[in-house]
Design a protein around this motif. Structure first.
Motif, PDB file in Angstrom:
ATOM      1  N   TYR A  21       0.959  -1.140  -0.293  1.00 44.11           N
ATOM      2  CA  TYR A  21       0.080  -0.193  -0.131  1.00 44.11           C
ATOM      3  C   TYR A  21       0.953   1.197  -0.158  1.00 44.11           C
ATOM      4  O   TYR A  21       0.360   2.252  -1.183  1.00 44.11           O
ATOM      5  N   LEU A  22       1.644   1.288   0.736  1.00 41.44           N
ATOM      6  CA  LEU A  22       2.613   2.229   0.717  1.00 41.44           C
ATOM      7  C   LEU A  22       3.794   2.516  -0.082  1.00 41.44           C
ATOM      8  O   LEU A  22       3.669   3.665  -0.986  1.00 41.44           O
ATOM      9  N   GLY A  72       4.209  16.120   3.033  1.00 43.38           N
ATOM     10  CA  GLY A  72       2.940  16.085   1.693  1.00 43.38           C
ATOM     11  C   GLY A  72       2.081  15.194   2.782  1.00 43.38           C
ATOM     12  O   GLY A  72       1.895  14.690   3.633  1.00 43.38           O
ATOM     13  N   GLY A  75      -2.422   9.517   3.871  1.00 38.47           N
ATOM     14  CA  GLY A  75      -4.067   9.421   4.435  1.00 38.47           C
ATOM     15  C   GLY A  75      -2.961   7.422   4.880  1.00 38.47           C
ATOM     16  O   GLY A  75      -2.604   6.844   4.864  1.00 38.47           O
ATOM     17  N   TYR A 125     -10.097  16.615   0.425  1.00 41.95           N
ATOM     18  CA  TYR A 125     -10.319  15.867  -0.648  1.00 41.95           C
ATOM     19  C   TYR A 125     -12.127  16.280  -1.084  1.00 41.95           C
ATOM     20  O   TYR A 125     -12.560  16.299  -0.174  1.00 41.95           O
ATOM     21  N   THR A 151      -6.656  18.475  -2.918  1.00 40.86           N
ATOM     22  CA  THR A 151      -6.270  17.323  -4.362  1.00 40.86           C
ATOM     23  C   THR A 151      -7.838  16.622  -4.854  1.00 40.86           C
ATOM     24  O   THR A 151      -8.113  16.322  -4.534  1.00 40.86           O
ATOM     25  N   GLY A 273       1.687  10.383  -6.707  1.00 37.95           N
ATOM     26  CA  GLY A 273       3.625   9.545  -6.826  1.00 37.95           C
ATOM     27  C   GLY A 273       3.348   8.408  -7.070  1.00 37.95           C
ATOM     28  O   GLY A 273       3.237   7.203  -7.556  1.00 37.95           O
ATOM     29  N   ARG A 275      -0.044   6.714  -8.272  1.00 36.16           N
ATOM     30  CA  ARG A 275      -0.794   5.661  -7.753  1.00 36.16           C
ATOM     31  C   ARG A 275      -2.631   6.408  -8.118  1.00 36.16           C
ATOM     32  O   ARG A 275      -3.315   5.378  -7.789  1.00 36.16           O
ATOM     33  N   ARG A 307      13.931  11.021  -3.476  1.00 40.85           N
ATOM     34  CA  ARG A 307      14.305  10.242  -2.364  1.00 40.85           C
ATOM     35  C   ARG A 307      16.231  11.019  -2.253  1.00 40.85           C
ATOM     36  O   ARG A 307      16.430  10.442  -1.359  1.00 40.85           O
ATOM     37  N   LEU A 325       7.608  16.025  -0.052  1.00 39.74           N
ATOM     38  CA  LEU A 325       7.313  14.774   0.533  1.00 39.74           C
ATOM     39  C   LEU A 325       6.721  13.570   0.666  1.00 39.74           C
ATOM     40  O   LEU A 325       5.577  13.831   1.674  1.00 39.74           O
ATOM     41  N   ARG A 327       6.272   9.316   0.120  1.00 36.81           N
ATOM     42  CA  ARG A 327       6.719   8.260   0.819  1.00 36.81           C
ATOM     43  C   ARG A 327       8.351   8.255   1.474  1.00 36.81           C
ATOM     44  O   ARG A 327       8.527   7.228   2.112  1.00 36.81           O
ATOM     45  N   LEU A 330       7.404   8.300   5.317  1.00 40.19           N
ATOM     46  CA  LEU A 330       7.164   7.539   5.678  1.00 40.19           C
ATOM     47  C   LEU A 330       8.114   5.721   5.355  1.00 40.19           C
ATOM     48  O   LEU A 330       7.509   5.350   6.774  1.00 40.19           O
TER      49      LEU A 330
HETATM   50  C1  FMN Z   1       0.736   5.909   1.014  1.00 39.96           C
HETATM   51  C2  FMN Z   1       0.623   7.056   0.609  1.00 39.96           C
HETATM   52  C3  FMN Z   1      -0.799   7.405   0.799  1.00 39.96           C
HETATM   53  C4  FMN Z   1      -1.077   9.301   0.423  1.00 39.96           C
HETATM   54  N1  FMN Z   1      -2.644   9.327   0.860  1.00 39.96           N
HETATM   55  C5  FMN Z   1      -2.375  10.858   0.217  1.00 39.96           C
HETATM   56  C6  FMN Z   1      -3.687  11.907   0.471  1.00 39.96           C
HETATM   57  O1  FMN Z   1      -4.270  10.885   1.845  1.00 39.96           O
HETATM   58  N2  FMN Z   1      -4.242  12.816   0.357  1.00 39.96           N
HETATM   59  C7  FMN Z   1      -2.893  13.617  -0.764  1.00 39.96           C
HETATM   60  O2  FMN Z   1      -3.543  14.152  -1.272  1.00 39.96           O
HETATM   61  N3  FMN Z   1      -1.950  12.314  -1.679  1.00 39.96           N
HETATM   62  C8  FMN Z   1      -1.747  11.363  -0.743  1.00 39.96           C
HETATM   63  N4  FMN Z   1      -1.158  10.428  -1.207  1.00 39.96           N
HETATM   64  C9  FMN Z   1      -0.167  11.534  -2.135  1.00 39.96           C
HETATM   65  C10 FMN Z   1       1.360  12.198  -1.906  1.00 39.96           C
HETATM   66  O3  FMN Z   1       0.816  13.251  -0.975  1.00 39.96           O
HETATM   67  C11 FMN Z   1       2.361  12.483  -2.532  1.00 39.96           C
HETATM   68  O4  FMN Z   1       1.270  12.978  -3.962  1.00 39.96           O
HETATM   69  C12 FMN Z   1       3.214  11.388  -3.034  1.00 39.96           C
HETATM   70  O5  FMN Z   1       3.462  10.567  -2.511  1.00 39.96           O
HETATM   71  C13 FMN Z   1       4.802  11.865  -3.535  1.00 39.96           C
HETATM   72  O6  FMN Z   1       5.420  10.881  -4.281  1.00 39.96           O
HETATM   73  P1  FMN Z   1       6.550  10.653  -3.148  1.00 39.96           P
HETATM   74  O7  FMN Z   1       5.610   9.296  -2.637  1.00 39.96           O
HETATM   75  O8  FMN Z   1       7.178  10.164  -4.633  1.00 39.96           O
HETATM   76  O9  FMN Z   1       6.981  11.375  -3.028  1.00 39.96           O
HETATM   77  C14 FMN Z   1      -0.083   9.479  -1.256  1.00 39.96           C
HETATM   78  C15 FMN Z   1       0.834   8.144  -1.004  1.00 39.96           C
HETATM   79  C16 FMN Z   1       0.730   7.670  -0.773  1.00 39.96           C
HETATM   80  C17 FMN Z   1       2.091   6.643  -1.268  1.00 39.96           C
END
Ligand code: FMN
Length: 385
Positions: A21-22, A72, A75, A125, A151, A273, A275, A307, A325, A327, A330
């Motif tokens: 998940y992470l 950053g 959740g 959100y 977001t 990121g 996702r 990173r 930032l 991950r 995290l």
């Molecule tokens: C586990 C995880 C949970 C995330 N949850 C949110 C969130 O709740 N709200 C949001 O705007 N972005 C969320 N993001 C996106 C991050 O804010 C950010 O855009 C992204 O992780 C940046 O990329 P990086 O992880 O490669 O640094 C999440 C990202 C990860 C990895």
């Protein structure tokens, strides 16, 4: 030690379902990989001498931070370590860097505000009906959050196939595989699962009542997605929030323009990121075009794949005023709780300072294309010599 080492430690401590998940991205994870690849492909120009008095401190929205990287919004931070949000907020406060709390945090925005006295932002959100966002905005204002990140890249969830395979969607559902996975990771099992503080979406309890089960809260987050959200809704939120407003998830210069027209004070160039939309370009690859057309006075942040301290330098050389930032902290949290987050932030600050000295630049705001080898010509189309 570097951030990748913390990632390895996180991987060893977490059950697979949690690590995936992470760590994971959407579909084939091409955007997830592209974020890193594009940063790796950028070259810095070494300059001899001239970087003897580096000061990383940076001002964003009138607030001075010790470095131009901020936490950053993410959740479900409590799934890695009990009270994960609090550990990250406290580590950021001690390091003097900014912190953003997600709508989907496990610690409520009020508890964070009570326990950590430092500047902090709230991420919203665009879920549910207008009264949902209005209630959260009012609470964020009362609790003293100074900026709001909205977001917009997640109106539907990305197809995260690692999570789908594990049956994971905002909560861990018990299955034989998950039980076995947990037993094989006893340190995580003891602290997070058996430690008595299972992660809950605390910001949302007020919508469902304190008695809501974890499953009900997770169902609620899934049910609140609102694909009809529009720029008019952004304008509505702009009127409700009096502090600085940032729109997160921008990849296209035209959307940056629309965000500014809707009243945003800044934007976050982000593909979540990797996702959300798999196939979206790497964030640094679109940064320069967005920076070029954004008027002075607008705040430009970027995230995705940061990173290394040198990644922060590269993003700022292409026009960002700072980075978020995702991950990186995290991995630190999952590897070692508060100590791991401290370590992640110290690593990035140390690497950034070294990089600044080696490129002969003393202040982050002085970074520019001249610090990137080859980019000036390649990106601006100017012919050689
Ligand atoms: C586990 C995880 C949970 C995330 N949850 C949110 C969130 O709740 N709200 C949001 O705007 N972005 C969320 N993001 C996106 C991050 O804010 C950010 O855009 C992204 O992780 C940046 O990329 P990086 O992880 O490669 O640094 C999440 C990202 C990860 C990895």
């Amino acid at each position: 030690m570097n951030i990748d080492d913390l990632r390895r430690l996180a991987r060893a401590r977490l059950p697979r379902v949690v690590f995936d998940y992470l760590d994971g991205g959407a579909e084939d994870e091409t955007t997830l990989r592209a974020n890193r690849q594009a940063l790796d492909d950028l070259r810095l120009t070494p300059r001899l001498l001239g970087g003897g008095h580096v000061d990383l401190s940076t001002e964003i929205f009138g607030q001075r931070y010790a470095a131009p990287f901020l936490i950053g919004p993410t959740g479900l931070n409590g799934i890695y370590w009990p009270d994960g949000d609090l550990h990250i907020a406290a580590a950021a406060a001690e390091a003097g860097i900014g912190f953003t709390l997600s709508t989907a945090s496990n610690t409520s925005m009020e508890t964070i505000a009570e326990r950590v006295a430092a500047p902090r932002w709230f991420q919203l959100y665009p879920w549910g009906k207008p009264d949902f966002s209005q209630a959260l905005i009012e609470r964020a204002e009362v609790a003293g959050y100074s900026a709001l990140i909205l977001t917009l890249d997640s109106l539907v969830g990305g197809k995260r196939e690692r999570d789908l395979r594990h049956g994971f969607s905002h909560e861990i559902r018990m299955s034989a595989q998950v039980v076995l996975d947990g037993l094989l990771h006893p340190r995580w099992l003891a602290s997070v699962w058996l430690g008595g503080k299972r992660p809950r979406f605390e910001n949302l309890e007020r919508f469902l009542g304190k008695g809501a089960s974890n499953a009900e809260l997770a169902d609620f987050t899934r049910s609140q997605r609102n694909p009809q959200f529009s720029w008019d809704d952004v304008r509505r939120i702009r009127k409700q929030w009096s502090g600085p407003l940032l729109i997160k998830g921008i990849i296209c210069p035209e959307d940056a323009r629309l965000a500014r027209q809707a009243g945003a004070d800044g934007i976050v160039v982000s593909n979540h990121g990797g996702r959300q939309l798999d196939g979206a370009p790497a964030t640094v690859s679109v940064l320069e075009r967005i920076a070029d057309q954004l008027e002075d006075g607008a705040t430009l942040l970027l995230d995705g794949g940061i990173r290394r301290g040198s990644d922060v330098v590269k993003a700022m050389a292409l026009g960002a005023h700072g980075v978020l930032l995702g991950r990186a902290p995290l991995y630190g949290l999952a590897a070692g709780g508060r100590e791991g987050v401290d370590r992640a932030l110290a690593i990035l600050a140390d690497e950034m300072e070294r990089t600044m000295i080696l490129i002969g630049c003393e202040r982050p705001r002085e970074l520019g294309r001249q610090h990137l080898a080859g980019v000036e010509r390649a990106l601006s189309g100017k012919a050689l010599g």
